[in-house]
Design a protein around this motif. Structure first.
Motif, PDB file in Angstrom:
ATOM      1  N   VAL A  12      28.708 -24.911   6.767  1.00  0.00           N
ATOM      2  CA  VAL A  12      27.331 -24.619   6.374  1.00  0.00           C
ATOM      3  C   VAL A  12      26.716 -24.845   7.322  1.00  0.00           C
ATOM      4  N   GLN A  15      27.235 -22.617  10.449  1.00  0.00           N
ATOM      5  CA  GLN A  15      26.751 -21.312  10.035  1.00  0.00           C
ATOM      6  C   GLN A  15      25.456 -21.059   9.861  1.00  0.00           C
ATOM      7  N   LEU A  16      24.745 -22.169   9.162  1.00  0.00           N
ATOM      8  CA  LEU A  16      23.341 -22.170   8.678  1.00  0.00           C
ATOM      9  C   LEU A  16      23.403 -20.765   7.751  1.00  0.00           C
ATOM     10  N   ASN A  17      24.451 -20.384   6.996  1.00  0.00           N
ATOM     11  CA  ASN A  17      24.465 -19.591   6.160  1.00  0.00           C
ATOM     12  C   ASN A  17      25.346 -19.549   5.097  1.00  0.00           C
ATOM     13  N   THR A  19      26.688 -17.290   3.197  1.00  0.00           N
ATOM     14  CA  THR A  19      27.766 -16.354   3.004  1.00  0.00           C
ATOM     15  C   THR A  19      28.832 -16.479   3.816  1.00  0.00           C
ATOM     16  N   LYS A  20      28.281 -16.766   5.316  1.00  0.00           N
ATOM     17  CA  LYS A  20      29.269 -16.753   6.617  1.00  0.00           C
ATOM     18  C   LYS A  20      30.255 -17.968   6.214  1.00  0.00           C
ATOM     19  N   GLN A  29      30.810 -17.863  -2.581  1.00  0.00           N
ATOM     20  CA  GLN A  29      29.482 -18.220  -2.017  1.00  0.00           C
ATOM     21  C   GLN A  29      28.796 -19.155  -3.484  1.00  0.00           C
ATOM     22  N   SER A  33      27.860 -22.980  -2.744  1.00  0.00           N
ATOM     23  CA  SER A  33      26.489 -23.654  -3.213  1.00  0.00           C
ATOM     24  C   SER A  33      26.322 -24.762  -4.254  1.00  0.00           C
ATOM     25  N   ARG A  50      16.265 -24.262   2.455  1.00  0.00           N
ATOM     26  CA  ARG A  50      16.512 -22.892   2.003  1.00  0.00           C
ATOM     27  C   ARG A  50      15.302 -22.056   2.288  1.00  0.00           C
ATOM     28  N   LYS A  53      16.282 -16.158   4.856  1.00  0.00           N
ATOM     29  CA  LYS A  53      17.439 -15.270   5.654  1.00  0.00           C
ATOM     30  C   LYS A  53      18.495 -16.278   6.207  1.00  0.00           C
ATOM     31  N   GLN A  54      17.902 -17.618   6.531  1.00  0.00           N
ATOM     32  CA  GLN A  54      18.778 -18.749   6.960  1.00  0.00           C
ATOM     33  C   GLN A  54      18.312 -19.958   6.676  1.00  0.00           C
ATOM     34  N   LEU A  55      19.489 -20.947   6.721  1.00  0.00           N
ATOM     35  CA  LEU A  55      19.174 -22.232   6.470  1.00  0.00           C
ATOM     36  C   LEU A  55      18.707 -23.054   7.379  1.00  0.00           C
TER      37      LEU A  55
END
Length: 294
Positions: A12, A15-17, A19-20, A29, A33, A50, A53-55
């Motif tokens: 995570v 990717q900082l996301n 979903t990815k 997902q 989480s 959080r 759109k991005q972490l």
């Protein structure tokens, strides 16, 4: 806390996301989480901001990531060592080689190693020296061969393999072809077929020319030695190639001439990552390379 949680967190963070990261980890997902929230609760600190759109990593998350990498490396080392104990002579070695070198420089080593350990696969990848260093640093390559580049020893273990003088390669109708040996100044009026500018030998040859009072007239650049030799045969110009490559030229239209005084050498070194577990197969390859003449 277990290694699975740490691996999930690291992905995570990469990717900082969610979903990815979930897609890469092949989990859902919501499950990912939930794992991260559980880890944060256990640590008593938020690891991510959080956003919509991005972490983004928090200070605590950045600190945790540094230590998480050490933990994962230690776990990988433990796993690798156990596998080696069980399967002593099985596996593969991923080796990075600069395109201008190819297998020509260490075919003897490869042959001896394969005779000794036929079940170990040698995976050779031709990429530039910078990509080789990156690959070794990131664990994508086990070993890399580096040409004429200073190595930052804090990241790598290094052994020198070869110091090979460059020779002049000419088409047989070139007036220089009649000479048994030449001075470097003899080539100042020639057209040069050179290594590509991102190769270390390119800069070394340019420096040598300038030291002898001229700048080379470069008409072609390439990363492939066979192409360079073909262009010499087509009378496009001359090339400077290591003597071991010159010794393998079978084209009767081509002649390789040594310099009376060595001006440029190809220095070849082997590198591997420092402070990393070295698999048995790789250790044997390194040891064998130290005891054999390339």
């Amino acid at each position: 806390m277990d290694i699975r949680q740490i691996e999930y967190f690291a992905e995570v963070a990469k990717q900082l996301n969610f979903t990815k990261a979930a897609s890469t980890l092949h989990i859902s997902q919501p499950s990912l989480s939930k794992t991260i929230k559980s880890l944060e609760a256990e640590l008593g600190a938020a690891l991510f901001y959080r956003k919509a759109k991005q972490l983004e990593l928090t200070d605590a998350g950045q600190a945790f990531l540094i230590n998480a990498k050490h933990v994962m490396d230690a776990f990988d080392n433990l796993t690798s060592e156990l596998i080696d104990v069980i399967n002593l002579k099985k596996g593969e070695i991923k080796i990075g080689i600069p395109p201008i070198i190819g297998a020509a420089f260490f075919s003897t080593l490869i042959s001896k190693y394969k005779d000794t350990y036929p079940s170990i696969d040698l995976l050779l990848t031709e990429v530039g020296s910078n990509k080789i260093k990156h690959g070794v640093r990131e664990g994508e390559l086990d070993i890399g061969l580096i040409c004429n580049l200073p190595i930052q020893t804090e990241n790598f273990e290094t052994i020198k393999l070869l110091n090979d003088p460059l020779m002049l390669v000419v088409q047989k109708d070139n007036p220089l072809a009649d000479r048994e040996a030449i001075n470097f100044s003899h080539i100042k009026k020639e057209h040069f077929i050179m290594y590509r500018h991102d190769f270390s030998l390119h800069d070394r040859i340019i420096e040598a020319c300038e030291e002898h009072g001229f700048y080379p007239n470069v008409v072609c650049e390439s990363s492939q030695k066979d192409f360079m030799i073909e262009m010499v045969g087509a009378k496009l110009g001359v090339a400077l190639l290591p003597s071991k490559i010159c010794a393998q030229i079978t084209n009767d239209e081509i002649k390789a001439i040594p310099f009376k005084k060595t001006v440029v050498n190809l220095d070849l070194a082997m590198i591997w990552k420092k402070d990393k577990y070295i698999p048995y197969a790789v250790r044997e390859f390194i040891a064998m390379s130290e005891s054999i003449t390339i």
